[in-house]
Design a protein around this motif. Sequence first.
Motif, PDB file in Angstrom:
ATOM      1  N   THR A 216      26.776   1.363 -22.367  1.00  0.00           N
ATOM      2  CA  THR A 216      25.843   1.736 -24.222  1.00  0.00           C
ATOM      3  C   THR A 216      26.387   0.998 -25.126  1.00  0.00           C
ATOM      4  N   SER A 217      26.917   0.244 -25.242  1.00  0.00           N
ATOM      5  CA  SER A 217      27.547  -0.455 -26.696  1.00  0.00           C
ATOM      6  C   SER A 217      26.803  -2.030 -26.457  1.00  0.00           C
ATOM      7  N   GLY A 218      25.752  -2.265 -24.807  1.00  0.00           N
ATOM      8  CA  GLY A 218      25.236  -3.587 -24.621  1.00  0.00           C
ATOM      9  C   GLY A 218      26.574  -4.973 -24.117  1.00  0.00           C
ATOM     10  N   ALA A 219      27.886  -4.398 -24.473  1.00  0.00           N
ATOM     11  CA  ALA A 219      28.882  -5.091 -23.886  1.00  0.00           C
ATOM     12  C   ALA A 219      28.913  -6.002 -22.051  1.00  0.00           C
ATOM     13  N   LEU A 220      28.483  -5.677 -21.124  1.00  0.00           N
ATOM     14  CA  LEU A 220      27.679  -6.025 -20.239  1.00  0.00           C
ATOM     15  C   LEU A 220      26.747  -6.556 -19.882  1.00  0.00           C
ATOM     16  N   GLY A 221      25.439  -6.306 -21.062  1.00  0.00           N
ATOM     17  CA  GLY A 221      24.617  -7.143 -20.903  1.00  0.00           C
ATOM     18  C   GLY A 221      23.066  -6.334 -20.221  1.00  0.00           C
ATOM     19  N   THR A 222      21.898  -6.809 -19.717  1.00  0.00           N
ATOM     20  CA  THR A 222      21.194  -5.730 -19.293  1.00  0.00           C
ATOM     21  C   THR A 222      21.004  -6.527 -17.799  1.00  0.00           C
ATOM     22  N   ALA A 223      21.696  -7.228 -17.377  1.00  0.00           N
ATOM     23  CA  ALA A 223      21.583  -7.562 -16.418  1.00  0.00           C
ATOM     24  C   ALA A 223      23.065  -8.670 -15.145  1.00  0.00           C
ATOM     25  N   THR A 224      23.002  -8.284 -14.132  1.00  0.00           N
ATOM     26  CA  THR A 224      24.610  -8.728 -12.918  1.00  0.00           C
ATOM     27  C   THR A 224      23.105 -10.030 -12.677  1.00  0.00           C
ATOM     28  N   PRO A 225      24.050 -11.470 -12.292  1.00  0.00           N
ATOM     29  CA  PRO A 225      23.075 -12.758 -12.602  1.00  0.00           C
ATOM     30  C   PRO A 225      24.566 -12.374 -11.276  1.00  0.00           C
ATOM     31  N   PRO A 226      23.619 -13.364 -10.118  1.00  0.00           N
ATOM     32  CA  PRO A 226      23.940 -13.138  -8.676  1.00  0.00           C
ATOM     33  C   PRO A 226      25.787 -14.207  -8.457  1.00  0.00           C
ATOM     34  N   PRO A 227      26.516 -14.218  -8.071  1.00  0.00           N
ATOM     35  CA  PRO A 227      27.292 -14.882  -7.875  1.00  0.00           C
ATOM     36  C   PRO A 227      27.508 -15.908  -7.390  1.00  0.00           C
ATOM     37  N   SER A 228      28.384 -16.403  -7.600  1.00  0.00           N
ATOM     38  CA  SER A 228      28.615 -18.275  -6.834  1.00  0.00           C
ATOM     39  C   SER A 228      28.848 -18.452  -5.393  1.00  0.00           C
ATOM     40  N   PRO A 229      28.419 -19.398  -5.092  1.00  0.00           N
ATOM     41  CA  PRO A 229      29.457 -18.435  -3.028  1.00  0.00           C
ATOM     42  C   PRO A 229      30.594 -18.513  -3.036  1.00  0.00           C
ATOM     43  N   ALA A 230      30.836 -19.114  -3.406  1.00  0.00           N
ATOM     44  CA  ALA A 230      32.351 -19.017  -3.396  1.00  0.00           C
ATOM     45  C   ALA A 230      32.817 -17.595  -3.946  1.00  0.00           C
ATOM     46  N   GLY A 231      32.791 -17.060  -5.026  1.00  0.00           N
ATOM     47  CA  GLY A 231      31.596 -15.805  -5.572  1.00  0.00           C
ATOM     48  C   GLY A 231      31.752 -14.888  -4.565  1.00  0.00           C
ATOM     49  N   ASP A 232      30.599 -14.674  -3.934  1.00  0.00           N
ATOM     50  CA  ASP A 232      30.525 -13.661  -3.235  1.00  0.00           C
ATOM     51  C   ASP A 232      31.346 -14.099  -1.555  1.00  0.00           C
ATOM     52  N   ARG A 233      31.926 -15.243  -0.763  1.00  0.00           N
ATOM     53  CA  ARG A 233      32.874 -14.782  -0.399  1.00  0.00           C
ATOM     54  C   ARG A 233      33.902 -13.798  -1.074  1.00  0.00           C
ATOM     55  N   ALA A 234      34.273 -13.814  -2.307  1.00  0.00           N
ATOM     56  CA  ALA A 234      35.296 -13.090  -2.862  1.00  0.00           C
ATOM     57  C   ALA A 234      34.484 -11.900  -2.238  1.00  0.00           C
ATOM     58  N   VAL A 235      33.846 -11.668  -2.991  1.00  0.00           N
ATOM     59  CA  VAL A 235      33.168 -10.537  -3.286  1.00  0.00           C
ATOM     60  C   VAL A 235      33.388  -9.059  -1.882  1.00  0.00           C
ATOM     61  N   ARG A 236      32.912 -10.150  -0.604  1.00  0.00           N
ATOM     62  CA  ARG A 236      32.655  -9.274   0.275  1.00  0.00           C
ATOM     63  C   ARG A 236      34.457  -9.750   1.224  1.00  0.00           C
ATOM     64  N   TYR A 237      35.149 -10.390   1.075  1.00  0.00           N
ATOM     65  CA  TYR A 237      36.717 -10.692   1.615  1.00  0.00           C
ATOM     66  C   TYR A 237      37.410  -9.046   0.595  1.00  0.00           C
ATOM     67  N   ALA A 238      37.041  -8.937  -0.718  1.00  0.00           N
ATOM     68  CA  ALA A 238      37.592  -7.445  -0.744  1.00  0.00           C
ATOM     69  C   ALA A 238      36.959  -6.270  -0.691  1.00  0.00           C
ATOM     70  N   VAL A 239      35.722  -6.198  -0.162  1.00  0.00           N
ATOM     71  CA  VAL A 239      34.990  -5.180  -0.226  1.00  0.00           C
ATOM     72  C   VAL A 239      35.721  -4.692   1.737  1.00  0.00           C
ATOM     73  N   GLN A 240      35.698  -5.444   1.926  1.00  0.00           N
ATOM     74  CA  GLN A 240      36.485  -5.185   3.453  1.00  0.00           C
ATOM     75  C   GLN A 240      37.455  -5.596   3.401  1.00  0.00           C
ATOM     76  N   GLN A 241      38.150  -4.776   3.011  1.00  0.00           N
ATOM     77  CA  GLN A 241      39.895  -4.927   2.727  1.00  0.00           C
ATOM     78  C   GLN A 241      39.729  -2.978   1.613  1.00  0.00           C
ATOM     79  N   LEU A 242      38.307  -2.289   1.473  1.00  0.00           N
ATOM     80  CA  LEU A 242      38.490  -0.894   0.786  1.00  0.00           C
ATOM     81  C   LEU A 242      39.637   0.255   1.648  1.00  0.00           C
ATOM     82  N   GLY A 243      39.968   0.455   1.461  1.00  0.00           N
ATOM     83  CA  GLY A 243      40.735   1.651   2.099  1.00  0.00           C
ATOM     84  C   GLY A 243      42.213   1.262   2.530  1.00  0.00           C
ATOM     85  N   LYS A 244      42.773  -0.068   2.381  1.00  0.00           N
ATOM     86  CA  LYS A 244      44.296   0.274   2.637  1.00  0.00           C
ATOM     87  C   LYS A 244      44.585   0.168   1.586  1.00  0.00           C
TER      88      LYS A 244
END
Length: 380
Positions: A216-244
Amino acid sequence: MSGRFLRLACTAAVAAAQAVLAPLPALAAPDTARPVAELLTDLQQAYRQTEQATETYNATAERLQRQRAEATRLDGELAIARRSLHASRTEAGRLARQQYQNASALSPYVRLLLARDPQHALDEGHVIGELARERAKTVGRLTDDERNQADLARRARTALDTQLALAEQQKKQRDEVRTRLSDVERMLVSLTPDQLTALADLEKTKTADAQRTLTTSGALGTATPPPSPAGDRAVRYAVQQLGKPYQWGTAGPVSYDCSGLTSQAWDHAGTPIPRTSQEQWADLPHVPLNRLRPGDLVVYFPEATHVALYLGDGRVVQAPRPGAKIKVSPIAANPILGAVRPDPKAGSLATYTPPVIPKTAAEGSDEAFGTSQPTVPTAT
């Protein structure tokens, strides 16, 4: 190099590790009659101290790994230098024998005056001059090789002494982590199931309140921009580790601690980053919260002792605490210090489809409260 100088060199090499491992105060067993809010504060402090000790251990482990590589490199260079020195000594000995066998009491000038064939004498003098220059070069090379071998021998001894000192420091830090984990374990064992449930409920309430205040403070901004190509790969790797499971001092593939997860995610994305949360905070470019994009790292607590990977929409994927599993959490699950971006020069993807997050990925307490108690691993 004197023994005193070697000791000073080793002391300087581990000074940083000793500085960050200032003794943490021992935690007293909680009074179970105290209010749940105070018990929650005690447990949060215990987890925080455990993770601080863990990140210190991780930093020393990284330095020890680099020091071992440096010691191995110097040993290789020293072996090469010794072979070169042996070859130079052999060559110097050959020339010395040759000079002895060809020695003459007459100077080249006298021989030239007495020679029947002055041109032949001049040619012979040229050869003698070439041999003299060759001897000078050999002597110079021998001197340089001796100096280089002695310098490398000193550096190799210092590197080995530093390695041994870091290994000893790492053992002390390992014991510190085990002590902190035992503190948490004793605190949890002393609580009743009702108290554990109340703690988990209170923690969820506090996290929800913190998340609401942040958004509610607006500190996060109103929208999330897309990741970089490497950021996308990092996110997908981290998501694959869920539950470990969370496991201190590890960086996959079976288990992770907080910075082990983030460093491995970006390593698999093709952009290696420092191993520990403190190094990630200190070395990577900072980015405002209102410019966060998936793949950025969110760092927590004033000492930068915890880190998570931003997913977008006010959520992170993290290895929370001992006893917990990798999960999706609100970004405000812990006090935010700031955020960093491993690839600040990379542009965002034109289009982005986030990875599918299982509904169960957000289940469980962010502070690893509940019936799952931390275990004390047998790290080596």
